[in-house]
Design an enzyme around this catalytic site. Structure first.
Site, PDB file in Angstrom:
ATOM      1  N   GLU A  78      10.229  -5.233   3.993  1.00  0.00           N
ATOM      2  CA  GLU A  78      10.502  -6.509   3.324  1.00  0.00           C
ATOM      3  C   GLU A  78      10.181  -6.442   1.832  1.00  0.00           C
ATOM      4  O   GLU A  78      10.959  -6.905   0.985  1.00  0.00           O
ATOM      5  CB  GLU A  78       9.682  -7.625   3.982  1.00  0.00           C
ATOM      6  CG  GLU A  78      10.044  -7.899   5.434  1.00  0.00           C
ATOM      7  CD  GLU A  78       9.271  -7.032   6.424  1.00  0.00           C
ATOM      8  OE1 GLU A  78       9.320  -7.327   7.631  1.00  0.00           O
ATOM      9  OE2 GLU A  78       8.624  -6.043   5.984  1.00  0.00           O
ATOM     10  N   ARG A  86      -5.157  -7.400   5.963  1.00  0.00           N
ATOM     11  CA  ARG A  86      -5.614  -8.779   6.129  1.00  0.00           C
ATOM     12  C   ARG A  86      -6.954  -9.035   5.467  1.00  0.00           C
ATOM     13  O   ARG A  86      -7.426 -10.168   5.445  1.00  0.00           O
ATOM     14  CB  ARG A  86      -5.647  -9.131   7.611  1.00  0.00           C
ATOM     15  CG  ARG A  86      -6.441  -8.192   8.498  1.00  0.00           C
ATOM     16  CD  ARG A  86      -6.087  -8.450   9.967  1.00  0.00           C
ATOM     17  NE  ARG A  86      -6.728  -7.551  10.911  1.00  0.00           N
ATOM     18  CZ  ARG A  86      -6.285  -6.344  11.224  1.00  0.00           C
ATOM     19  NH1 ARG A  86      -5.210  -5.867  10.625  1.00  0.00           N
ATOM     20  NH2 ARG A  86      -6.896  -5.597  12.139  1.00  0.00           N
ATOM     21  N   LYS A  96       0.834  -1.203   0.000  1.00  0.00           N
ATOM     22  CA  LYS A  96       0.000   0.000   0.000  1.00  0.00           C
ATOM     23  C   LYS A  96       0.871   1.257   0.000  1.00  0.00           C
ATOM     24  O   LYS A  96       0.647   2.192  -0.767  1.00  0.00           O
ATOM     25  CB  LYS A  96      -0.938  -0.012   1.202  1.00  0.00           C
ATOM     26  CG  LYS A  96      -1.902   1.179   1.236  1.00  0.00           C
ATOM     27  CD  LYS A  96      -2.736   1.202   2.515  1.00  0.00           C
ATOM     28  CE  LYS A  96      -3.698   0.056   2.575  1.00  0.00           C
ATOM     29  NZ  LYS A  96      -4.619   0.161   3.741  1.00  0.00           N
ATOM     30  N   HIS A 134      -0.796 -37.089  12.979  1.00  0.00           N
ATOM     31  CA  HIS A 134       0.464 -37.779  13.254  1.00  0.00           C
ATOM     32  C   HIS A 134       1.505 -36.840  13.861  1.00  0.00           C
ATOM     33  O   HIS A 134       2.695 -37.163  13.875  1.00  0.00           O
ATOM     34  CB  HIS A 134       0.986 -38.424  11.967  1.00  0.00           C
ATOM     35  CG  HIS A 134       0.063 -39.474  11.437  1.00  0.00           C
ATOM     36  ND1 HIS A 134       0.176 -40.807  11.766  1.00  0.00           N
ATOM     37  CD2 HIS A 134      -1.020 -39.373  10.628  1.00  0.00           C
ATOM     38  CE1 HIS A 134      -0.793 -41.491  11.162  1.00  0.00           C
ATOM     39  NE2 HIS A 134      -1.529 -40.635  10.469  1.00  0.00           N
TER      40      HIS A 134
END
Length: 540
Positions: free
Chosen positions: A210, A266, A204, A382
């Site tokens: 990053e 999000r 944005k 498992h």
């Protein structure tokens, strides 16, 4: 338009629920024994998704108390305010209009018109790439798309692309890079031909640490491969609100897709952040995803609270969090293609509900967000299911089953669904110590041996779960599933009296990260804590 939270004594409401809990013996076995039709009574359906919530510690009085609390906080009105564009994000003074991103029909509002214009821009771009009229610097068509983003600009589209892998019939390979660890980008680019690769820079602000660092490295990789500066626009597009920064990077203005302040990261996969989905799965599939989410929006808006799937799931979560003192919730999608669903949900839920103050800034004396975790079935059986069955913590579970097979291996699908049902059954039913002892003796153990081993074989049971049955893992039903959890999280925010749309807590780490980077190669500031000073010296 602004929204005000009704003045409600949540502590008193929680106390009433706690008193109700302490009045009863809560045996799921006995609840089912007393009501053979319990599963029919405690189930509902919306947008092709069936919810069985009968395996929870619920009596009619419990539901009445929870629904009464929802009425007290005027939940129905708060839902309408969200959908109407009220300023539900009060700390940032903006609405949360992610539902406007998936509207259907003709645009009726300024926001919907902006979304419609963006969709048309996306459609034209997707057609160019698919028709091979969009080419790279050597004149070759695009075969690989690399989405560079992080958080909401990565988790949503990455999860959807994996879930809808069978829809990818456009010979485009879609990749995702998020981590600032250079291995993420370099491993992705290692096998890609630069002349056939297109990058989507999704940020944005166009300044997310990053994303910007990965984008700069990708830019250099392209230049090193022979692409000229004036050809970079053939290999980079952006999803951003910072037009100037994107253009300075080398992206043409017409290839910058808009983002708006009224959509949180999000919730952004429904916006142009979903461009990798449209490229990989086709624009028709992308629109079906939107339509499925919209169908859940309508259910959320119109269904009575007592039959409203997101509302019921939130009320049940609230009941366990406040009165059973659960601190985590496990999500178990029994579909390999939903393997990344728990990671997407972690951000949605934990970033939204991880708050310690209410909407007015008052510190809370009751718990808020839970730890959300999980993995795809049957792999989880498992690894961590042992903790669910015999551990000391009560951990409510959401099982997600897909009714129609997701591959041609139908017998394996039958086994998958059998595993899903049996796991929720085992959580409920358990195995008493006496049952374990009798079972061991029937297997030939002596009475003494059986008596010694029985405590280890006993399973407490009486552990709660929801089961969601999705008719088919296609774009429409996936969209409905994602919107369901979005609305559940919003409802939890209303029940808790917090703002689920800000995330101020992540800002401090970002600011300190800049200071640490600036201190590399220098002596750490004296005011730093001793651990941070020592780590800087040891690492650099």
């Amino acid at each position: 338009m602004t929204t005000e939270t009704p003045t409600v004594d949540r502590t008193a409401a929680i106390a009433r629920l706690q008193s109700h809990k302490e009045k009863h013996k809560w045996s799921l076995r006995e609840l089912f024994s007393a009501s053979p039709d319990r599963a029919r009574a405690l189930s509902t359906e919306a947008a092709g998704i069936y919810l069985d919530y009968s395996k929870n510690h619920l009596r009619q009085e419990t539901l009445d108390l929870l629904l009464g609390f929802a009425e007290d906080i005027e939940l129905r009105q708060q839902i309408q305010e969200l959908l109407a564009g009220a300023t539900v994000n009060n700390t940032e003074h903006r609405p949360a209009l992610h539902t406007a991103l998936r509207f259907q029909g003709e645009p009726r509002t300024e926001h919907e018109q902006a979304v419609a214009d963006c969709r048309e821009q996306m459609r034209r771009f997707v057609e160019q790439v698919h028709s091979k009229s969009w080419t790279g610097f050597s004149g070759e068509p695009i075969h690989h798309v690399v989405n560079i983003g992080i958080g909401g600009s990565d988790l949503g589209p990455r999860m959807v692309m994996e879930a809808l892998r069978p829809c990818n019939k456009n010979a485009l390979s879609v990749h995702f890079v998020a981590n600032i660890d250079g291995a993420d980008l370099s491993d992705t680019l290692a096998t890609l031909p630069a002349e056939n690769t297109l990058f989507i820079v999704a940020s944005k602000s166009f300044s997310t640490l990053e994303t910007r660092q990965n984008a700069l490295s990708a830019r250099q990789w392209m230049l090193d491969a022979g692409c000229r500066e004036d050809q970079l626009a053939q290999h980079f597009v952006a999803v951003s609100s910072n037009i100037v920064a994107a253009q300075d990077f080398g992206i043409a203005a017409e290839n910058i897709f808009p983002m708006w302040s009224w959509v949180g990261g999000r919730y952004s996969l429904w916006s142009a952040i979903g461009l990798p989905i449209a490229l990989g799965c086709g624009f028709d599939a992308y629109e079906q995803l939107l339509a499925g989410a919209h169908s859940m929006d309508r259910h959320f808006a119109e269904a009575p609270l007592s039959d409203n799937v997101p509302v019921l799931m939130a009320l049940i979560h609230f009941w366990y969090r406040q009165c059973w003192h659960t601190s985590s919730q496990v999500v178990l999608p029994y579909a390999q293609r939903l393997a990344k669903f728990p990671a997407w949900l972690q951000q949605l839920d934990m970033e939204s509900l991880g708050k310690g103050v209410d909407r007015d800034g008052h510190h809370l004396n009751y718990p808020t967000g839970s730890v959300i975790w999980g993995a795809e079935g049957s792999n989880g059986q498992h690894s961590f299911h042992q903790l669910l069955h015999q551990g000391t913590d009560l951990i409510p579970a959401d099982f997600i089953a897909v009714r129609q097979p997701t591959s041609e291996l139908e017998e394996q699908h039958r086994w998958l669904l059998a595993c899903c049902i049996s796991q929720s059954q085992a959580l409920l039913q358990g195995k008493s110590q006496q049952e374990a002892r009798e079972e061991l003796e029937a297997q030939g153990y002596t009475h003494r041996e059986a008596h010694a081993l029985a405590p280890h074989k006993a399973v407490p049971g009486n552990r709660p779960s929801n089961t969601l049955v999705v008719e088919k893992l296609d774009p429409h039903h996936l969209g409905a599933l994602l919107a369901l959890y979005e609305h559940k999280v919003f409802t939890m925010g209303c029940l808790l009296g917090i703002n689920p749309f800000d995330q101020w807590g992540v800002e401090l780490g970002k600011l300190l990260g800049n200071a640490v980077h600036e201190a590399i190669g220098k002596e750490a500031p004296a005011e730093w804590d001793g651990s941070s000073r020592e780590l800087l010296a040891r690492l650099f």
